[in-house]
Design a protein around this motif. Sequence first.
Motif, PDB file in Angstrom:
ATOM      1  N   ASP A 193       0.796  -1.242   0.112  1.00 56.34           N
ATOM      2  CA  ASP A 193       0.002   0.052  -0.078  1.00 56.34           C
ATOM      3  C   ASP A 193       0.709   1.214  -0.011  1.00 56.34           C
ATOM      4  O   ASP A 193       0.352   2.340   0.180  1.00 56.34           O
ATOM      5  CB  ASP A 193      -0.934   0.106   1.331  1.00 56.34           C
ATOM      6  CG  ASP A 193      -0.096   0.039   2.548  1.00 56.34           C
ATOM      7  OD1 ASP A 193       0.913  -0.087   2.457  1.00 56.34           O
ATOM      8  OD2 ASP A 193      -0.916  -0.106   3.420  1.00 56.34           O
ATOM      9  N   PHE A 197      -3.868   3.594  -2.653  1.00 55.35           N
ATOM     10  CA  PHE A 197      -5.281   2.933  -2.078  1.00 55.35           C
ATOM     11  C   PHE A 197      -5.970   2.064  -3.305  1.00 55.35           C
ATOM     12  O   PHE A 197      -5.766   2.096  -4.420  1.00 55.35           O
ATOM     13  CB  PHE A 197      -6.246   3.995  -1.928  1.00 55.35           C
ATOM     14  CG  PHE A 197      -5.819   4.765  -0.656  1.00 55.35           C
ATOM     15  CD1 PHE A 197      -6.203   4.593   0.678  1.00 55.35           C
ATOM     16  CD2 PHE A 197      -4.959   5.947  -0.755  1.00 55.35           C
ATOM     17  CE1 PHE A 197      -5.808   5.370   1.787  1.00 55.35           C
ATOM     18  CE2 PHE A 197      -4.459   6.677   0.236  1.00 55.35           C
ATOM     19  CZ  PHE A 197      -4.882   6.448   1.659  1.00 55.35           C
ATOM     20  N   THR A 198      -6.789   1.139  -2.800  1.00 50.05           N
ATOM     21  CA  THR A 198      -7.423   0.063  -3.618  1.00 50.05           C
ATOM     22  C   THR A 198      -8.521   0.865  -4.310  1.00 50.05           C
ATOM     23  O   THR A 198      -9.118   1.803  -3.711  1.00 50.05           O
ATOM     24  CB  THR A 198      -8.085  -0.756  -2.711  1.00 50.05           C
ATOM     25  OG1 THR A 198      -7.069  -1.794  -2.039  1.00 50.05           O
ATOM     26  CG2 THR A 198      -8.791  -1.801  -3.756  1.00 50.05           C
ATOM     27  N   ILE A 219     -13.335   4.332  -1.030  1.00 47.52           N
ATOM     28  CA  ILE A 219     -12.025   4.832  -1.183  1.00 47.52           C
ATOM     29  C   ILE A 219     -11.610   6.128  -0.248  1.00 47.52           C
ATOM     30  O   ILE A 219     -10.918   6.179   0.325  1.00 47.52           O
ATOM     31  CB  ILE A 219     -11.527   5.427  -2.789  1.00 47.52           C
ATOM     32  CG1 ILE A 219     -11.936   4.343  -3.588  1.00 47.52           C
ATOM     33  CG2 ILE A 219     -10.442   5.905  -2.588  1.00 47.52           C
ATOM     34  CD1 ILE A 219     -11.843   4.778  -5.034  1.00 47.52           C
ATOM     35  N   ASP A 233     -11.286   5.040   3.299  1.00 48.03           N
ATOM     36  CA  ASP A 233     -10.088   4.300   3.505  1.00 48.03           C
ATOM     37  C   ASP A 233      -9.009   5.577   3.711  1.00 48.03           C
ATOM     38  O   ASP A 233      -8.115   5.420   4.504  1.00 48.03           O
ATOM     39  CB  ASP A 233      -9.894   3.506   2.324  1.00 48.03           C
ATOM     40  CG  ASP A 233     -10.567   2.164   2.262  1.00 48.03           C
ATOM     41  OD1 ASP A 233     -11.470   1.850   3.126  1.00 48.03           O
ATOM     42  OD2 ASP A 233     -10.581   1.428   0.978  1.00 48.03           O
ATOM     43  N   ILE A 234      -9.401   6.589   2.819  1.00 52.47           N
ATOM     44  CA  ILE A 234      -8.113   7.792   2.856  1.00 52.47           C
ATOM     45  C   ILE A 234      -8.337   8.408   4.053  1.00 52.47           C
ATOM     46  O   ILE A 234      -7.006   8.470   5.054  1.00 52.47           O
ATOM     47  CB  ILE A 234      -8.379   8.549   1.759  1.00 52.47           C
ATOM     48  CG1 ILE A 234      -8.187   8.200   0.518  1.00 52.47           C
ATOM     49  CG2 ILE A 234      -7.586   9.854   2.067  1.00 52.47           C
ATOM     50  CD1 ILE A 234      -8.466   8.847  -0.620  1.00 52.47           C
ATOM     51  N   ARG A 291      -6.811   6.073   7.209  1.00 53.65           N
ATOM     52  CA  ARG A 291      -5.375   5.933   7.007  1.00 53.65           C
ATOM     53  C   ARG A 291      -4.551   7.269   7.433  1.00 53.65           C
ATOM     54  O   ARG A 291      -3.522   7.061   7.926  1.00 53.65           O
ATOM     55  CB  ARG A 291      -4.954   5.343   5.578  1.00 53.65           C
ATOM     56  CG  ARG A 291      -3.386   4.942   5.417  1.00 53.65           C
ATOM     57  CD  ARG A 291      -3.071   4.401   4.315  1.00 53.65           C
ATOM     58  NE  ARG A 291      -1.767   4.326   3.947  1.00 53.65           N
ATOM     59  CZ  ARG A 291      -1.170   3.862   2.816  1.00 53.65           C
ATOM     60  NH1 ARG A 291      -2.031   3.287   1.806  1.00 53.65           N
ATOM     61  NH2 ARG A 291      -0.042   3.767   2.477  1.00 53.65           N
ATOM     62  N   LEU A 305      -1.813  11.235  -3.258  1.00 55.29           N
ATOM     63  CA  LEU A 305      -1.840   9.825  -3.061  1.00 55.29           C
ATOM     64  C   LEU A 305      -2.441   9.236  -4.432  1.00 55.29           C
ATOM     65  O   LEU A 305      -2.569   9.868  -5.366  1.00 55.29           O
ATOM     66  CB  LEU A 305      -3.112   9.614  -2.014  1.00 55.29           C
ATOM     67  CG  LEU A 305      -4.422   9.900  -2.747  1.00 55.29           C
ATOM     68  CD1 LEU A 305      -5.232   9.098  -3.470  1.00 55.29           C
ATOM     69  CD2 LEU A 305      -5.298  10.582  -1.594  1.00 55.29           C
ATOM     70  N   ILE A 323      -4.210   5.842  -6.455  1.00 55.64           N
ATOM     71  CA  ILE A 323      -5.160   4.885  -6.562  1.00 55.64           C
ATOM     72  C   ILE A 323      -5.038   4.058  -7.524  1.00 55.64           C
ATOM     73  O   ILE A 323      -4.399   4.297  -8.591  1.00 55.64           O
ATOM     74  CB  ILE A 323      -6.807   5.517  -6.616  1.00 55.64           C
ATOM     75  CG1 ILE A 323      -6.960   6.550  -5.648  1.00 55.64           C
ATOM     76  CG2 ILE A 323      -7.689   4.259  -6.618  1.00 55.64           C
ATOM     77  CD1 ILE A 323      -8.233   7.467  -6.022  1.00 55.64           C
TER      78      ILE A 323
END
Length: 217
Positions: A115, A142-143, A151, A154-155, A158, A169, A171
């Motif tokens: 990641d 990120f996935t 997403i 997740d951001i 994290r 970032l 993706i």
Amino acid sequence: MTSPTIADPRLQLIATARYFYEQGWMLGTAGNLSARLPDGSFWITASGKSKGELLPSDFIRIDSDGTVEASPSNLQPSAETSIHQVIYSLFPESQACYHIHSIEGNLVSRLVAGDSLPLPPLEMLKGLGIWQENPYCLMPIFTNHLQVSQIAVDIEKRFAVTPPQIPALLIRDHGITVWAASGEASRNYIELLEYIFRYMVVASRLDLKKCSPESNY
């Protein structure tokens, strides 16, 4: 929809979108740009619009709480609006958030399985705020979920624990997102990262060539 003025950030977003389109980073209707306003709301590109032909009417205004202001043309905001909202919430000093799709950005996201993407210690990192000799800089990956809101979640999770080293970032198989205190700075970040990505793609090709059987002849 308010009429644009010289100070209207939409005018800068239109020019930037056209430039990115010409670089091949926002082809078709891909990518999205936003600019924050003093009251905390922000303009963001509408969904389904060519980034090389934007007009002031092709933007949607999003309130600070995420409420979408009514559009006279029934436009829908970009699918990545939730990501922009999270970025502005996490980094309140940010005034612009840009997301593009590039071939190199997708290729480098496949160079690692984890990641985080280690960036080479190039001089260009100084433009991203890394002022160290031989820096070890990791870019978060990120996935790419089908539901973009995941997403954004997740951001937020994290970055709340591990803030990024640079204002950007990645993706996976999707593209990069950057943010900065101005539109000019965000554009610079995009250009710097695309240079670094091109370097990494070329370097990976050279490494593969050295390892190929043909290289021994």
